[in-house]
Design an enzyme around this catalytic site. Structure first.
Site, PDB file in Angstrom:
ATOM      1  N   ARG A  50       1.613  52.401  18.538  1.00  0.00           N
ATOM      2  CA  ARG A  50       1.083  52.462  19.919  1.00  0.00           C
ATOM      3  C   ARG A  50      -0.103  53.418  20.001  1.00  0.00           C
ATOM      4  NH1 ARG A  50       5.139  53.877  24.729  1.00  0.00           N
ATOM      5  NH2 ARG A  50       4.918  55.963  23.842  1.00  0.00           N
ATOM      6  N   LYS A 149      -2.184  55.147  26.415  1.00  0.00           N
ATOM      7  CA  LYS A 149      -1.576  56.469  26.608  1.00  0.00           C
ATOM      8  C   LYS A 149      -2.683  57.492  26.376  1.00  0.00           C
ATOM      9  CE  LYS A 149       2.822  58.526  25.564  1.00  0.00           C
ATOM     10  NZ  LYS A 149       3.165  58.943  26.915  1.00  0.00           N
ATOM     11  N   GLU A 182       6.036  51.737  37.603  1.00  0.00           N
ATOM     12  CA  GLU A 182       6.858  52.612  36.755  1.00  0.00           C
ATOM     13  C   GLU A 182       6.956  53.970  37.415  1.00  0.00           C
ATOM     14  OE1 GLU A 182       5.047  53.477  32.942  1.00  0.00           O
ATOM     15  OE2 GLU A 182       3.062  53.719  33.813  1.00  0.00           O
TER      16      GLU A 182
HETATM   17  N1  PXG Z   1       5.547  55.521  31.379  1.00  0.00           N
HETATM   18  C1  PXG Z   1       4.658  56.502  31.201  1.00  0.00           C
HETATM   19  C2  PXG Z   1       3.513  56.596  32.117  1.00  0.00           C
HETATM   20  C3  PXG Z   1       4.801  57.402  30.149  1.00  0.00           C
HETATM   21  O1  PXG Z   1       3.903  58.347  29.959  1.00  0.00           O
HETATM   22  C4  PXG Z   1       6.846  56.255  29.528  1.00  0.00           C
HETATM   23  C5  PXG Z   1       6.622  55.381  30.569  1.00  0.00           C
HETATM   24  C6  PXG Z   1       8.018  56.025  28.634  1.00  0.00           C
HETATM   25  O2  PXG Z   1       7.578  55.540  27.381  1.00  0.00           O
HETATM   26  P1  PXG Z   1       8.394  55.835  26.046  1.00  0.00           P
HETATM   27  O3  PXG Z   1       7.611  55.157  24.980  1.00  0.00           O
HETATM   28  O4  PXG Z   1       8.427  57.326  25.889  1.00  0.00           O
HETATM   29  O5  PXG Z   1       9.735  55.260  26.228  1.00  0.00           O
HETATM   30  C7  PXG Z   1       5.910  57.296  29.288  1.00  0.00           C
HETATM   31  C8  PXG Z   1       6.062  58.243  28.156  1.00  0.00           C
HETATM   32  C9  PXG Z   1       6.493  64.418  28.063  1.00  0.00           C
HETATM   33  C10 PXG Z   1       5.844  63.141  28.321  1.00  0.00           C
HETATM   34  O6  PXG Z   1       5.839  65.313  27.487  1.00  0.00           O
HETATM   35  C11 PXG Z   1       6.518  61.931  28.230  1.00  0.00           C
HETATM   36  C12 PXG Z   1       5.861  60.751  28.519  1.00  0.00           C
HETATM   37  C13 PXG Z   1       4.566  60.834  28.892  1.00  0.00           C
HETATM   38  C14 PXG Z   1       3.918  62.010  28.977  1.00  0.00           C
HETATM   39  C15 PXG Z   1       4.540  63.193  28.691  1.00  0.00           C
HETATM   40  O7  PXG Z   1       7.639  64.578  28.459  1.00  0.00           O
HETATM   41  N2  PXG Z   1       6.536  59.535  28.513  1.00  0.00           N
END
Ligand code: PXG
Length: 291
Positions: A50, A149, A182
């Site tokens: 990703r 991201k 989301e």
């Molecule tokens: N949506 C967004 C906008 C995210 O940033 C998720 C969903 C979940 O994706 P994953 O691949 O983790 O299942 C994310 C990701 C942190 C942190 O430091 C975590 C995320 C983003 C930014 C910071 O806790 N989660």
């Protein structure tokens, strides 16, 4: 702590990048957040893939191969004695001139930080979370695609601030059409009868890695997932609701905008999923210890 910067490990004090880095000046870069459990890096390949997709979308060349980046991530855990923790990968555009033109940046910076993680309290998983919808619209895919991201997380941060000032930990974000996209750092799911629903990626949801794991695990329970447009009405009237994310894992949601979800307690499918996810993190992942 030892931090990886461009192929070398530095002490925390000496791990530095330029103030002219466009990652800092413009949020020009990409990142990943990865977890390690029981001496293994969970879903490492998926996260690295990703990261490369995000980089490709912003025309950023990561100066390492997939394999090199996977090895460096595992090495960062090893050097810091991390068996359970959080790994942050960052690739910035690199130092350039004060103009925003990325062509003036020649050296993308690759940073890997492996650290302990601050978890939500266990009571939250037992009782479930209460969340609210916020006014900040999720980025439109023709502006900054939420699939990227990127280091530009102000859209999510603004939503988080709105939730926090209202006294909540997480926020439901709607897209420009008013459908559920989301949360600020998590994907959202509902269960109705023997069906699971989650917003489509085209709604403005990140391709969450935990999202895909939840779809797979709940699928194994005989419950299929579909991805229709979802409104807040659909969330309010769901049997169950939960959030997924690398940091949060699987979080039951019991109230949205003061509407009680189901009977106000984490639902049976959600509880089964929390367990199944925990089990998976025990056995899956890239081993950190040298074999
Ligand atoms: N949506 C967004 C906008 C995210 O940033 C998720 C969903 C979940 O994706 P994953 O691949 O983790 O299942 C994310 C990701 C942190 C942190 O430091 C975590 C995320 C983003 C930014 C910071 O806790 N989660």
């Amino acid at each position: 702590m030892k931090v990886f910067v461009n192929g070398k490990f530095y002490s925390e004090q000496n791990a530095k990048i330029s103030v002219f880095d466009h990652g800092l000046l413009y949020g020009d870069g990409v990142f990943e957040g990865i977890r390690a459990y029981h001496g293994r890096v969970f879903k490492l390949k998926e996260h690295i893939d990703r990261l490369f997709y995000s980089a490709k979308a912003i025309l950023l060349d990561i100066p390492m191969t997939h394999q090199q980046l996977m090895d460096a991530t595992v090495e960062a855990c090893r050097r810091n004695g991390i068996t359970d923790g959080y790994i942050r990968l960052v690739v910035t555009r690199g130092a350039g001139t004060l103009g925003l033109n990325p062509n003036r940046c020649s050296n993308p910076q690759v940073i890997i930080i492996a650290d302990k993680i601050q978890l939500y309290p266990p009571s939250l998983y037992k009782k479930g979370m209460e969340i609210v919808t916020v006014a900040t619209t999720r980025n439109h895919h023709n502006a900054v695609n939420p699939a990227i991201k990127s280091l530009n997380y102000l859209n999510n941060i603004l939503a988080k601030i709105e939730a926090n000032t209202a006294g909540y930990e997480e926020a439901i974000m709607l897209n420009a059409e008013g459908y559920v996209a989301e949360c600020t750092g998590d994907n959202v799911f509902i269960i109705n009868g023997n069906q699971m629903y989650t917003p489509a990626l085209s709604s403005g949801a990140l391709h969450g890695i935990t999202r895909q794991t939840a779809i797979d695990l709940v699928g194994e329970m005989g419950i299929p997932t579909s991805e229709p447009n979802l409104t807040r009405y659909d969330l309010y009237n769901a049997d169950e609701c939960f959030l997924t994310g690398t940091g949060a894992e699987i979080v039951p949601v019991v109230k949205i905008d003061e509407r009680v979800i189901g009977n106000g307690k984490p639902g049976p499918v959600t509880k089964k999923l929390v367990k199944a996810y925990k089990e998976l993190t025990k056995v899956n992942g890239e081993p950190i210890a040298k074999r």
